[in-house]
Design a protein around this motif. Structure first.
Motif, PDB file in Angstrom:
ATOM      1  N   ILE A  96      18.382  -5.260 -26.848  1.00 52.76           N
ATOM      2  CA  ILE A  96      18.996  -4.665 -25.345  1.00 52.76           C
ATOM      3  C   ILE A  96      19.893  -5.809 -25.138  1.00 52.76           C
ATOM      4  O   ILE A  96      19.592  -6.990 -25.175  1.00 52.76           O
ATOM      5  CB  ILE A  96      17.816  -4.604 -24.796  1.00 52.76           C
ATOM      6  N   PHE A  97      20.777  -5.510 -24.321  1.00 57.63           N
ATOM      7  CA  PHE A  97      22.072  -6.226 -23.654  1.00 57.63           C
ATOM      8  C   PHE A  97      22.797  -6.863 -25.144  1.00 57.63           C
ATOM      9  O   PHE A  97      23.177  -8.218 -24.772  1.00 57.63           O
ATOM     10  CB  PHE A  97      21.387  -7.159 -22.875  1.00 57.63           C
ATOM     11  N   GLY A 178      24.880  -4.295 -20.529  1.00 51.41           N
ATOM     12  CA  GLY A 178      24.389  -5.205 -19.554  1.00 51.41           C
ATOM     13  C   GLY A 178      25.740  -5.781 -18.903  1.00 51.41           C
ATOM     14  O   GLY A 178      25.489  -6.642 -17.960  1.00 51.41           O
ATOM     15  N   ASN A 179      26.945  -5.524 -19.421  1.00 52.61           N
ATOM     16  CA  ASN A 179      28.156  -6.329 -18.765  1.00 52.61           C
ATOM     17  C   ASN A 179      28.092  -7.750 -18.567  1.00 52.61           C
ATOM     18  O   ASN A 179      28.518  -8.012 -17.411  1.00 52.61           O
ATOM     19  CB  ASN A 179      28.373  -5.434 -17.333  1.00 52.61           C
ATOM     20  N   ILE A 180      27.873  -8.178 -19.638  1.00 52.50           N
ATOM     21  CA  ILE A 180      27.460  -9.805 -19.671  1.00 52.50           C
ATOM     22  C   ILE A 180      28.752 -10.674 -20.220  1.00 52.50           C
ATOM     23  O   ILE A 180      29.387 -10.262 -20.959  1.00 52.50           O
ATOM     24  CB  ILE A 180      26.363 -10.150 -20.560  1.00 52.50           C
ATOM     25  N   THR A 181      28.986 -11.520 -19.001  1.00 47.99           N
ATOM     26  CA  THR A 181      29.871 -12.498 -19.633  1.00 47.99           C
ATOM     27  C   THR A 181      29.201 -13.922 -19.443  1.00 47.99           C
ATOM     28  O   THR A 181      28.354 -14.165 -19.024  1.00 47.99           O
ATOM     29  CB  THR A 181      31.007 -12.792 -18.678  1.00 47.99           C
ATOM     30  N   SER A 182      29.608 -14.926 -20.278  1.00 48.87           N
ATOM     31  CA  SER A 182      29.167 -16.458 -20.140  1.00 48.87           C
ATOM     32  C   SER A 182      29.740 -16.672 -18.760  1.00 48.87           C
ATOM     33  O   SER A 182      30.522 -16.299 -18.134  1.00 48.87           O
ATOM     34  CB  SER A 182      29.571 -17.175 -21.265  1.00 48.87           C
ATOM     35  N   SER A 183      29.090 -18.209 -18.280  1.00 50.24           N
ATOM     36  CA  SER A 183      29.527 -18.311 -16.935  1.00 50.24           C
ATOM     37  C   SER A 183      30.776 -18.783 -16.864  1.00 50.24           C
ATOM     38  O   SER A 183      31.477 -19.084 -15.880  1.00 50.24           O
ATOM     39  CB  SER A 183      28.379 -19.361 -16.445  1.00 50.24           C
ATOM     40  N   LYS A 188      30.695 -11.414 -23.249  1.00 47.00           N
ATOM     41  CA  LYS A 188      29.638 -11.098 -24.711  1.00 47.00           C
ATOM     42  C   LYS A 188      29.461  -9.568 -24.493  1.00 47.00           C
ATOM     43  O   LYS A 188      29.624  -9.209 -25.760  1.00 47.00           O
ATOM     44  CB  LYS A 188      28.208 -11.790 -24.030  1.00 47.00           C
ATOM     45  N   ARG A 190      30.684  -7.309 -22.139  1.00 46.91           N
ATOM     46  CA  ARG A 190      31.466  -6.776 -21.113  1.00 46.91           C
ATOM     47  C   ARG A 190      32.864  -6.122 -21.864  1.00 46.91           C
ATOM     48  O   ARG A 190      33.633  -6.882 -22.618  1.00 46.91           O
ATOM     49  CB  ARG A 190      32.072  -7.747 -20.202  1.00 46.91           C
ATOM     50  N   LEU A 198      33.193  -3.238 -12.588  1.00 46.08           N
ATOM     51  CA  LEU A 198      33.047  -4.338 -11.940  1.00 46.08           C
ATOM     52  C   LEU A 198      33.950  -4.744 -10.950  1.00 46.08           C
ATOM     53  O   LEU A 198      33.914  -5.000  -9.927  1.00 46.08           O
ATOM     54  CB  LEU A 198      32.517  -5.537 -12.988  1.00 46.08           C
ATOM     55  N   ARG A 201      34.030  -2.272  -8.358  1.00 46.64           N
ATOM     56  CA  ARG A 201      32.783  -2.604  -7.426  1.00 46.64           C
ATOM     57  C   ARG A 201      33.038  -3.786  -6.383  1.00 46.64           C
ATOM     58  O   ARG A 201      32.641  -3.780  -5.472  1.00 46.64           O
ATOM     59  CB  ARG A 201      31.749  -3.027  -8.252  1.00 46.64           C
ATOM     60  N   GLN A 202      33.908  -4.484  -6.833  1.00 47.53           N
ATOM     61  CA  GLN A 202      34.120  -5.759  -6.177  1.00 47.53           C
ATOM     62  C   GLN A 202      35.371  -5.472  -5.275  1.00 47.53           C
ATOM     63  O   GLN A 202      35.960  -6.594  -4.425  1.00 47.53           O
ATOM     64  CB  GLN A 202      34.305  -7.208  -6.769  1.00 47.53           C
TER      65      GLN A 202
END
Lengths: 237, 329
Positions: A96-97, A178-183, A188, A190, A198, A201-202
């Motif tokens: 997952i993710f 999960g639409n993840i990026t590193s900080s 990752k 996305r 996203l 959304r913003q």
């Protein structure tokens, strides 16, 4: 809608910073291409078997494929989520993710159209071509090769349709990836589509539009490349 | 505004409480040299690069999956503070922004290691069902009722959230609801309940979107909505809505308070949950350095979140479901 002139400064100061856009583009590309290649490896043989052989349950397989063509991607995402979730049958693999989960859901999405369009292309090859091949002493395998050659463009179309469906869908990869990026903003899981979701959304509509433009260019480029490959294949006959 | 302090007596009490669930992790929760005060690298040894001491679990190279609300992610807070943690422990944090309800559900399924959310009722339920451990108060901001500047329902002078909602319902003025089981949506439903109104009808629209999107929809329709202050500030330049009812940060009613909590997923329920790393994360988040970094994070020159983990009088209720007491068992 703002004019293109108004968008220009936005393009110049784009979120190209720190590779954000490039990494999302890369994730989109790798996930979708992998999914479509795997899907083609499954779909095309299935279509060939269905096109050249009769077997019990063929109609059922056909209706499954046709149903799959119209299957909502969000539902596919949910099913894959249940499969890869810690509670699901594949929970032990910790998918997952991850990109792997995204590839799984895009594979499920791309397979029906690739199979269906390939099958249509194969069955669409003129009966006379098959007969001629038989008459010339072709065995079943040779006949199949001739037919596949004739159906080449249809198969390319099928792969492109599958890629189009995979790269442009947002619902399932959002759920399983999960639409993840590193900080630092390096993607990752996305993709261009979930990045657009996203940004919208913003309320960053301009960035969303730029990402959208990049996505369109990506699809057109892939199409051009694949069609060119097909053309070259026809040159050396 | 809560005062922060660091008298060491309080710190040891915190360690004891943390230590209850986190054998060995207490070292990360603020017992090293306290000269780290004010440096964003938290409370680990000042040179964050030394090899971890013997009694700490090895977490380097691992990945922590955090499920959180859209507000912490969309305001950019997490991307601003996480690098310190990642560098300090040599780990990665995967932040999945889903909204409070979905974030807890993902954790319930064992698909994340730690949650950062803002709906105490839902958090308590999560704790009571045994999915969560070691809840800590993390930070707060507040909710504001925003709407069009011409204020058709005339709520600006009220200074009360419930009266404002009642007025909006009476006037049948357009209202945009998140409708997504998020922390903000949960708060909004509580407010309607407190106002004794049952929202419904054409004027009340559930969008099912994140806060930013809901603000955009409200903006386009000239509607009222409830927003967390952070997201509103981060989007203010894009929209024409104004704050009509302030939250407690600006002297508004306490009912609009918006506290954030952080909880580790219980490894007793989900053995694959990375509990050591989750506790390291919670310990770091509630350390003076990280709390400082939260306080210093601004957007458009405004502070979005107010640290709450370090107080003169740690509130026992932060660790347990509200209303729970030890003799109730």
């Amino acid at each position: 809608m703002e004019s293109a002139i108004h968008l220009l400064p936005a393009v110049l100061e784009l979120p190209f910073r720190d590779g954000y856009v490039w990494s999302t583009l890369w994730v989109s590309l790798t996930v979708s291409v992998t999914a479509v290649v795997l899907s083609a490896l499954v779909s095309i043989p299935v279509a060939i078997v269905m096109g050249f052989a009769n077997f019990p349950g063929k109609q059922f397989v056909k209706s499954v494929i046709n149903t799959g063509m119209g299957f909502p991607s969000v539902v596919v995402g949910l099913v894959v989520l249940f499969a890869v979730s810690n509670q699901g049958p594949l929970g032990a693999f910790d998918l997952i993710f991850t990109k792997q989960a995204m590839i799984m859901s895009q594979f499920v999405l791309a397979t029906p159209p690739i199979t269906a369009i390939t099958l249509a292309a194969i069955t669409g090859v003129d009966r006379n071509v098959r007969d001629a091949a038989h008459v010339l002493g072709g065995r079943r395998f040779d006949v199949a090769l001739v037919v596949l050659k004739e159906a080449r463009y249809g198969i390319i179309t099928a792969i492109l349709a599958g890629f189009g469906r995979a790269v442009s869908e947002v619902g399932s990869v959002l759920i399983v990836g999960g639409n993840i990026t590193s900080s630092a903003g390096i993607s990752k899981t996305r993709t261009l589509t979930t990045a657009i979701q996203l940004e919208a959304r913003q309320g960053q509509y301009e960035t969303a539009m730029i990402l959208g433009a990049i996505l369109v260019v990506l699809v057109l480029t892939i199409n051009a490349i694949v069609i060119r490959l097909g053309d070259e294949g026809s040159m050396n006959r | 505004m809560k005062q922060r302090s660091d008298d060491s007596g309080k710190r040891t009490r915190r360690q004891v409480l943390l230590g209850l669930g986190a054998a060995g992790i207490t070292g990360l929760a603020g017992c090293s040299s306290n000269t780290g005060e004010g440096t964003p690298t938290g409370t680990a040894s000042d040179d964050g690069t030394t090899e971890p001491s013997e009694d700490l679990p090895e977490v380097a190279g691992e990945t922590l999956t955090l499920t959180t609300t859209t507000s912490t992610y969309d305001t950019g807070l997490l991307d601003a503070i996480h690098p310190h943690f990642e560098e300090m422990y040599g780990v990665e944090v995967d932040a999945v922004a889903q909204g409070t309800g979905a974030a807890l559900e993902t954790a319930r399924n064992g698909d994340s290691d730690v949650v950062m959310v803002h709906a105490r009722g839902l958090e308590d339920e999560f704790l009571e069902n045994g999915y969560g451990k070691n809840r800590r108060d993390l930070m707060f901001n507040d909710f504001v009722i925003v709407g069009p500047a011409d204020d058709p329902a005339g709520v600006e002078s009220m200074g009360s959230a419930t009266e404002a909602l009642t007025a909006i319902a009476d006037a049948q003025a357009q209202f945009v609801s998140r409708g997504d089981n998020s922390g903000t949506h949960t708060k909004e439903l509580n407010l309607w309940e407190a106002a004794g109104a049952d929202p419904g009808g054409d004027w009340y629209q559930e969008t099912g979107t994140g806060m930013g999107e809901a603000l955009n929809i409200a903006n386009q329709q000239g509607a009222y909505t409830l927003s967390d202050r952070g997201t509103f500030i981060s989007q203010r330049s894009e929209i024409d809505l104004t704050i009509l009812v302030q939250g407690p940060i600006e002297g508004g009613p306490e009912i609009l308070a918006n506290p954030y909590g952080v909880m580790a997923v219980n490894p007793g329920v989900h053995e694959n949950a990375n509990y050591d790393l989750a506790m390291a994360y919670i310990g770091w988040l509630t350390s003076p350095g990280a709390q400082e970094a939260i306080a210093e994070y601004t957007m458009n020159g405004e502070q979005l979140f107010y640290p709450e983990a370090i107080t003169e009088e740690p509130d026992f209720q932060q660790y347990v479901p509200e209303g729970w007491s030890s003799d109730a068992e």
